[in-house]
Design a protein around this motif. Structure first.
Motif, PDB file in Angstrom:
ATOM      1  N   LYS A  56      46.543  37.886  39.959  1.00 23.23           N
ATOM      2  CA  LYS A  56      47.716  38.753  40.173  1.00 23.23           C
ATOM      3  C   LYS A  56      47.485  39.779  41.266  1.00 23.23           C
ATOM      4  O   LYS A  56      48.432  40.281  41.860  1.00 23.23           O
ATOM      5  N   GLN A  57      46.207  40.116  41.508  1.00 27.67           N
ATOM      6  CA  GLN A  57      45.921  41.141  42.520  1.00 27.67           C
ATOM      7  C   GLN A  57      46.308  40.673  43.924  1.00 27.67           C
ATOM      8  O   GLN A  57      46.662  41.471  44.773  1.00 27.67           O
ATOM      9  N   ASP A  58      46.235  39.355  44.166  1.00 20.93           N
ATOM     10  CA  ASP A  58      46.468  38.859  45.533  1.00 20.93           C
ATOM     11  C   ASP A  58      47.511  37.763  45.664  1.00 20.93           C
ATOM     12  O   ASP A  58      47.875  37.414  46.785  1.00 20.93           O
TER      13      ASP A  58
ATOM     14  N   CYS B  27      34.618  36.064  34.695  1.00 21.74           N
ATOM     15  CA  CYS B  27      35.126  36.727  35.912  1.00 21.74           C
ATOM     16  C   CYS B  27      34.533  36.093  37.173  1.00 21.74           C
ATOM     17  O   CYS B  27      35.211  35.983  38.200  1.00 21.74           O
TER      18      CYS B  27
ATOM     19  N   ASP C 225      41.212  36.344  32.126  1.00 20.06           N
ATOM     20  CA  ASP C 225      40.514  36.964  33.267  1.00 20.06           C
ATOM     21  C   ASP C 225      41.024  36.402  34.595  1.00 20.06           C
ATOM     22  O   ASP C 225      41.150  37.121  35.583  1.00 20.06           O
TER      23      ASP C 225
ATOM     24  N   LYS D 249      51.032  35.349  44.032  1.00 20.64           N
ATOM     25  CA  LYS D 249      52.144  35.232  43.086  1.00 20.64           C
ATOM     26  C   LYS D 249      51.741  34.174  42.067  1.00 20.64           C
ATOM     27  O   LYS D 249      51.329  33.074  42.450  1.00 20.64           O
TER      28      LYS D 249
ATOM     29  N   GLU E 289      43.055  28.916  46.783  1.00 17.82           N
ATOM     30  CA  GLU E 289      43.727  29.533  47.933  1.00 17.82           C
ATOM     31  C   GLU E 289      43.508  28.720  49.214  1.00 17.82           C
ATOM     32  O   GLU E 289      44.258  28.862  50.171  1.00 17.82           O
TER      33      GLU E 289
ATOM     34  N   CYS F  22      44.080  35.144  35.250  1.00 16.96           N
ATOM     35  CA  CYS F  22      45.418  35.671  35.551  1.00 16.96           C
ATOM     36  C   CYS F  22      45.323  37.097  36.076  1.00 16.96           C
ATOM     37  O   CYS F  22      45.979  37.452  37.062  1.00 16.96           O
ATOM     38  N   ALA F  23      44.475  37.912  35.435  1.00 18.48           N
ATOM     39  CA  ALA F  23      44.348  39.309  35.867  1.00 18.48           C
ATOM     40  C   ALA F  23      43.848  39.387  37.310  1.00 18.48           C
ATOM     41  O   ALA F  23      44.371  40.165  38.122  1.00 18.48           O
ATOM     42  N   LEU F  24      42.866  38.561  37.666  1.00 14.45           N
ATOM     43  CA  LEU F  24      42.319  38.577  39.026  1.00 14.45           C
ATOM     44  C   LEU F  24      43.323  37.997  40.026  1.00 14.45           C
ATOM     45  O   LEU F  24      43.529  38.563  41.109  1.00 14.45           O
TER      46      LEU F  24
END
Ligand SMILES: NC(=O)c1ccc[n+]([C@@H]2O[C@H](COP(=O)([O-])OP(=O)(O)OC[C@H]3O[C@@H](n4cnc5c(N)ncnc54)[C@H](OP(=O)(O)O)[C@@H]3O)[C@@H](O)[C@H]2O)c1
Length: 285
Positions: A21-23, A185, A15, A25, A196, A17-19
């Protein structure tokens, strides 16, 4: 920001990795980059140059950990230290996932990050050592303690309950252990908030809001699953005490976590577990 996410094949890892990847690298790895092997970890860092490592790799078989002591210790204690040391060599930090099972408290107060370490099983002991070794190997560490995870791509309590509720006439569930059910999630979103904008290193709690016993959790799963027509009939969910439930590892009776610190430092959203369970079950329909 470039992240290296370990444990990409796990329940949280998938979950996250999927999230991510949206924003961002990301570089993602699983067993092929053994987190306990310093050379492999160093080579991976040099090849991919991540800005931060997010460690979702772990040994999570809580009952088996009582006997697989070496493997448990290697992955859960030594692994975070290897990641911490290697990251420190190139001046980057590690966001590491830990567990409420490093603690065992008393109702009714949720446990803060500075609660005394008090693991009561082998898995919790190794994870506690992992926290300590990581913190000592790299000042840039963010240790996120979480609990009672359910995610669409893993073996978890929600799926186990649904399977039992489909096949049994009645089930018995422990009603004297209390914690915080947590959707992967929601945890993934909190992890990314830290990764981030990594500031104020240290230990942080993150779970969903709200405290439940396993029995209350099971009753809510059945209620919502009936509403969503994932189940066709209700069965009795009987409360039992921990002493009536035989398992290899002891579990804490109270490990609810206080989320004030992560909310104040990272402005993280902490949804109610019942609301997140509803979103999770909607994915199953
Ligand atoms: N699940 C929960 O309820 C829960 C509660 C509190 C805290 N946590 C913590 O949350 C984190 C994620 O848990 P999860 O349930 O998503 O775990 P998981 O599904 O068991 O995933 C862990 C992943 O790490 C991989 N792995 C194991 N050893 C490795 C090694 N030496 N090098 C590289 N990868 C390795 C595993 O591969 P294999 O599948 O091949 O072993 C698996 O893909 C863990 O730190 C866990 O301690 C979990």
């Amino acid at each position: 920001m470039t992240f290296w996410i370990t444990g990409k094949g796990g329940m949280l890892g998938q979950d996250l990795c999927a999230l991510a990847k949206q924003d961002f690298k990301i570089f993602e790895s699983d067993r092929e980059v053994d987190i306990t092997n310093e050379n492999s970890v160093m080579d991976y860092i040099h090849a991919n140059k991540p800005d931060i490592i997010i460690n979702c790799a772990a040994y999570t078989a809580v009952d088996n950990a009582e006997t697989q002591t070496e493997l448990n210790h290697k992955i859960n204690a030594f692994g975070p230290e290897v990641l911490g040391k290697c990251a420190a060599k190139v001046g980057i930090g590690v966001v590491h996932i830990s567990t409420d099972y490093v603690l065992s408290g008393k109702a009714p107060t949720p446990l803060k990050e500075d609660a005394p370490i008090n693991p009561i099983n082998a898995y919790g002991s190794a994870k506690a050592k992992g926290e300590y070794l990581l913190a000592n190997s790299n000042p840039l560490h963010w240790i996120i303690r979480t609990a009672w995870l359910f995610g669409i791509k893993g073996k978890n309590f929600v799926n186990s309950m649904l399977n039992l509720m489909r096949t049994k006439e009645q089930i018995s569930v422990v009603n004297d252990q209390f914690g915080n059910p947590t959707w992967t999630c929601d945890l993934a979103a909190a992890v990314l908030k830290i990764a981030e904008n990594p500031k104020n290193p240290g230990i942080y709690n993150f779970t969903n809001e709200g405290i439940a016993s396993w029995h209350e959790f099971a009753v809510e799963i059945q209620k919502q699953a009936l509403e969503k027509k994932l189940l066709t009939k209700a069965i009795p969910v009987l409360p039992i005490s921990s002493s009536e439930w035989k398992s290899a590892a002891k579990r804490p009776l109270w490990s609810a976590l206080d989320k004030t610190k992560i909310k104040e430092n990272f402005n993280v959203q902490v949804p109610l577990w019942q609301n997140s369970l509803s979103k999770y079950l909607a994915l199953e329909t």
